[in-house]
Design a protein around this motif. Structure first.
Motif, PDB file in Angstrom:
ATOM      1  N   ALA A  85       0.503  -1.340   0.262  1.00  0.00           N
ATOM      2  CA  ALA A  85       0.212   0.212  -0.256  1.00  0.00           C
ATOM      3  C   ALA A  85       0.431   1.085  -0.035  1.00  0.00           C
ATOM      4  O   ALA A  85       2.182   0.822   0.029  1.00  0.00           O
ATOM      5  CB  ALA A  85      -1.074  -0.042   1.551  1.00  0.00           C
ATOM      6  N   LYS A  86       0.386   2.685  -0.844  1.00  0.00           N
ATOM      7  CA  LYS A  86       1.030   3.904  -0.318  1.00  0.00           C
ATOM      8  C   LYS A  86      -0.327   4.266   0.077  1.00  0.00           C
ATOM      9  O   LYS A  86      -1.639   4.762  -0.626  1.00  0.00           O
ATOM     10  CB  LYS A  86       1.749   3.755  -1.528  1.00  0.00           C
ATOM     11  CG  LYS A  86       0.769   3.967  -2.994  1.00  0.00           C
ATOM     12  CD  LYS A  86       2.053   3.907  -3.980  1.00  0.00           C
ATOM     13  CE  LYS A  86       1.490   3.776  -5.106  1.00  0.00           C
ATOM     14  NZ  LYS A  86       2.027   3.875  -6.309  1.00  0.00           N
ATOM     15  N   ALA A  87       0.103   6.073   0.246  1.00  0.00           N
ATOM     16  CA  ALA A  87      -0.945   6.746   0.350  1.00  0.00           C
ATOM     17  C   ALA A  87      -0.523   8.373   0.669  1.00  0.00           C
ATOM     18  O   ALA A  87       0.341   8.248   1.143  1.00  0.00           O
ATOM     19  CB  ALA A  87      -0.990   6.463   2.097  1.00  0.00           C
ATOM     20  N   ASN A 127      -5.989   8.931   0.504  1.00  0.00           N
ATOM     21  CA  ASN A 127      -6.166   8.332  -0.723  1.00  0.00           C
ATOM     22  C   ASN A 127      -5.378   7.511  -0.536  1.00  0.00           C
ATOM     23  O   ASN A 127      -4.008   7.416   0.180  1.00  0.00           O
ATOM     24  CB  ASN A 127      -5.515   9.030  -1.836  1.00  0.00           C
ATOM     25  CG  ASN A 127      -7.161  10.178  -2.559  1.00  0.00           C
ATOM     26  OD1 ASN A 127      -8.458   9.334  -2.639  1.00  0.00           O
ATOM     27  ND2 ASN A 127      -6.366  11.712  -2.213  1.00  0.00           N
ATOM     28  N   THR A 129      -3.594   3.685  -2.244  1.00  0.00           N
ATOM     29  CA  THR A 129      -3.666   2.746  -3.619  1.00  0.00           C
ATOM     30  C   THR A 129      -3.217   1.018  -2.167  1.00  0.00           C
ATOM     31  O   THR A 129      -2.089   1.037  -1.814  1.00  0.00           O
ATOM     32  CB  THR A 129      -2.913   3.053  -4.457  1.00  0.00           C
ATOM     33  OG1 THR A 129      -3.240   3.809  -4.724  1.00  0.00           O
ATOM     34  CG2 THR A 129      -2.862   2.482  -5.550  1.00  0.00           C
ATOM     35  N   ILE A 130      -4.257   0.596  -2.741  1.00  0.00           N
ATOM     36  CA  ILE A 130      -3.611  -1.016  -2.349  1.00  0.00           C
ATOM     37  C   ILE A 130      -3.225  -2.489  -3.612  1.00  0.00           C
ATOM     38  O   ILE A 130      -3.969  -2.286  -3.747  1.00  0.00           O
ATOM     39  CB  ILE A 130      -4.368  -1.242  -1.149  1.00  0.00           C
ATOM     40  CG1 ILE A 130      -4.821  -0.900  -0.383  1.00  0.00           C
ATOM     41  CG2 ILE A 130      -4.360  -3.340  -1.042  1.00  0.00           C
ATOM     42  CD1 ILE A 130      -6.131  -0.768   0.854  1.00  0.00           C
ATOM     43  N   LYS A 131      -2.430  -3.061  -3.486  1.00  0.00           N
ATOM     44  CA  LYS A 131      -2.189  -4.223  -5.033  1.00  0.00           C
ATOM     45  C   LYS A 131      -2.959  -5.201  -4.078  1.00  0.00           C
ATOM     46  O   LYS A 131      -2.628  -6.165  -2.684  1.00  0.00           O
ATOM     47  CB  LYS A 131      -0.930  -3.920  -4.810  1.00  0.00           C
ATOM     48  CG  LYS A 131      -0.605  -3.319  -5.487  1.00  0.00           C
ATOM     49  CD  LYS A 131       1.738  -3.365  -6.072  1.00  0.00           C
ATOM     50  CE  LYS A 131       1.783  -2.193  -6.533  1.00  0.00           C
ATOM     51  NZ  LYS A 131       3.977  -2.949  -7.028  1.00  0.00           N
ATOM     52  N   GLU A 136      -4.757  -3.072  -8.468  1.00  0.00           N
ATOM     53  CA  GLU A 136      -4.711  -2.231  -7.568  1.00  0.00           C
ATOM     54  C   GLU A 136      -5.645  -1.239  -7.261  1.00  0.00           C
ATOM     55  O   GLU A 136      -6.529  -1.547  -8.429  1.00  0.00           O
ATOM     56  CB  GLU A 136      -3.323  -0.775  -8.263  1.00  0.00           C
ATOM     57  CG  GLU A 136      -2.197  -1.195  -8.232  1.00  0.00           C
ATOM     58  CD  GLU A 136      -1.643   0.127  -8.329  1.00  0.00           C
ATOM     59  OE1 GLU A 136      -2.560   0.608  -8.654  1.00  0.00           O
ATOM     60  OE2 GLU A 136       0.198   0.101  -7.862  1.00  0.00           O
ATOM     61  N   VAL A 137      -6.629  -1.473  -6.141  1.00  0.00           N
ATOM     62  CA  VAL A 137      -7.103  -0.048  -5.514  1.00  0.00           C
ATOM     63  C   VAL A 137      -7.294   0.813  -4.939  1.00  0.00           C
ATOM     64  O   VAL A 137      -6.119   0.805  -4.243  1.00  0.00           O
ATOM     65  CB  VAL A 137      -8.327  -1.293  -4.932  1.00  0.00           C
ATOM     66  CG1 VAL A 137      -9.573  -0.848  -3.883  1.00  0.00           C
ATOM     67  CG2 VAL A 137      -8.562  -2.706  -5.547  1.00  0.00           C
ATOM     68  N   THR A 138      -7.842   1.704  -5.716  1.00  0.00           N
ATOM     69  CA  THR A 138      -8.072   3.461  -4.949  1.00  0.00           C
ATOM     70  C   THR A 138      -8.332   3.020  -3.409  1.00  0.00           C
ATOM     71  O   THR A 138      -9.886   3.733  -4.013  1.00  0.00           O
ATOM     72  CB  THR A 138      -7.189   4.050  -5.317  1.00  0.00           C
ATOM     73  OG1 THR A 138      -6.009   3.851  -5.662  1.00  0.00           O
ATOM     74  CG2 THR A 138      -7.462   5.631  -4.615  1.00  0.00           C
ATOM     75  N   GLU A 139      -8.858   3.515  -2.613  1.00  0.00           N
ATOM     76  CA  GLU A 139      -9.587   3.630  -1.606  1.00  0.00           C
ATOM     77  C   GLU A 139      -9.487   5.567  -1.127  1.00  0.00           C
ATOM     78  O   GLU A 139      -8.634   5.204  -1.333  1.00  0.00           O
ATOM     79  CB  GLU A 139     -10.040   2.705  -0.586  1.00  0.00           C
ATOM     80  CG  GLU A 139     -10.055   1.413  -0.847  1.00  0.00           C
ATOM     81  CD  GLU A 139     -11.747   1.098  -1.663  1.00  0.00           C
ATOM     82  OE1 GLU A 139     -12.408   2.514  -1.254  1.00  0.00           O
ATOM     83  OE2 GLU A 139     -11.874   0.188  -1.924  1.00  0.00           O
ATOM     84  N   GLN A 140     -10.554   6.535  -0.868  1.00  0.00           N
ATOM     85  CA  GLN A 140     -10.616   7.539   0.041  1.00  0.00           C
ATOM     86  C   GLN A 140     -11.282   7.411   1.047  1.00  0.00           C
ATOM     87  O   GLN A 140     -12.738   7.041   0.863  1.00  0.00           O
ATOM     88  CB  GLN A 140     -11.102   8.573  -1.344  1.00  0.00           C
ATOM     89  CG  GLN A 140     -10.871   9.774  -0.647  1.00  0.00           C
ATOM     90  CD  GLN A 140     -11.151  11.177  -1.830  1.00  0.00           C
ATOM     91  OE1 GLN A 140     -12.185  11.013  -1.847  1.00  0.00           O
ATOM     92  NE2 GLN A 140     -10.299  11.487  -2.253  1.00  0.00           N
TER      93      GLN A 140
END
Length: 187
Positions: A85-87, A127, A129-131, A136-140
């Motif tokens: 993940a990165k945010a 925000n 982004t998770i692999k 990849e899925v981006t959640e907010q």
């Protein structure tokens, strides 16, 4: 008679299940999550399959970098791996804006720092982004970590019956017992 009994049992089960599902959906609103302290002491928000828990420094002052921590949790608040993940976090308070890029610090913790002032009007947009195995899925999620929160008891009072299952029985709420007598069913 057996069909009628099975039908009533099935209908009652369906009504109770619908009530439980609506209660579960209600449990994840921002208003509800504001009454719950996260397992690490931060504010919780629902984001897709996750709960995000944001922690900012309570006495942060402009002019110095302060910690920004984000925990990834499931809906039961159990830690979820953040390895892939990165945010980014955008923090706004009054006219002051700050941005933090968060990187892996521990198994379910992303951290970084930003120059912000802890204030009631502070808002943060996260925000992540998770692999996943599906790509990849981006959640907010949007946070107000220093906004005063109503006590849980007040919150429940405001919503009254929202937490009850509210199932009703059909007009014929009598059950026939083995001895052949009918007995009313009261709630």
């Amino acid at each position: 008679m057996l069909f009628k009994s099975l039908f009533k049992t099935g209908l009652t089960t369906l009504v109770v299940a619908a009530g439980l599902l609506s209660s579960a959906a209600f449990a994840h609103t921002d208003e509800y999550l504001d009454t719950v302290v996260g397992p690490n002491g931060g504010q919780l928000r629902m984001a897709g399959a996750y709960h995000f828990e944001l922690l900012l420094v309570k006495d942060a002052k402009a002019g110095a970098a302060s910690a920004v921590k984000l925990y990834l949790l499931d809906h039961a608040n159990n830690p979820q791996p953040a390895k892939e993940a990165k945010a980014t976090v955008l923090i706004v308070s009054g006219k002051q804006k700050a941005k933090a890029d968060l990187t892996l610090a521990q198994a379910n913790l992303l951290s970084g720092s930003a120059d912000y002032t802890a204030a009631e009007d502070l808002k943060a947009v996260v925000n992540v982004t998770i692999k996943t195995e599906h790509g990849e899925v981006t959640e907010q999620a949007k946070f107000t970590p220093f906004k005063p929160v109503p006590a849980k008891a007040e919150h429940e009072h405001e919503h009254g019956d929202a937490h009850e299952h509210g199932h009703e029985h059909a007009e014929d709420s009598k059950h026939t017992h083995e001895d052949g007598h009918e007995k009313g069913h009261q709630h």
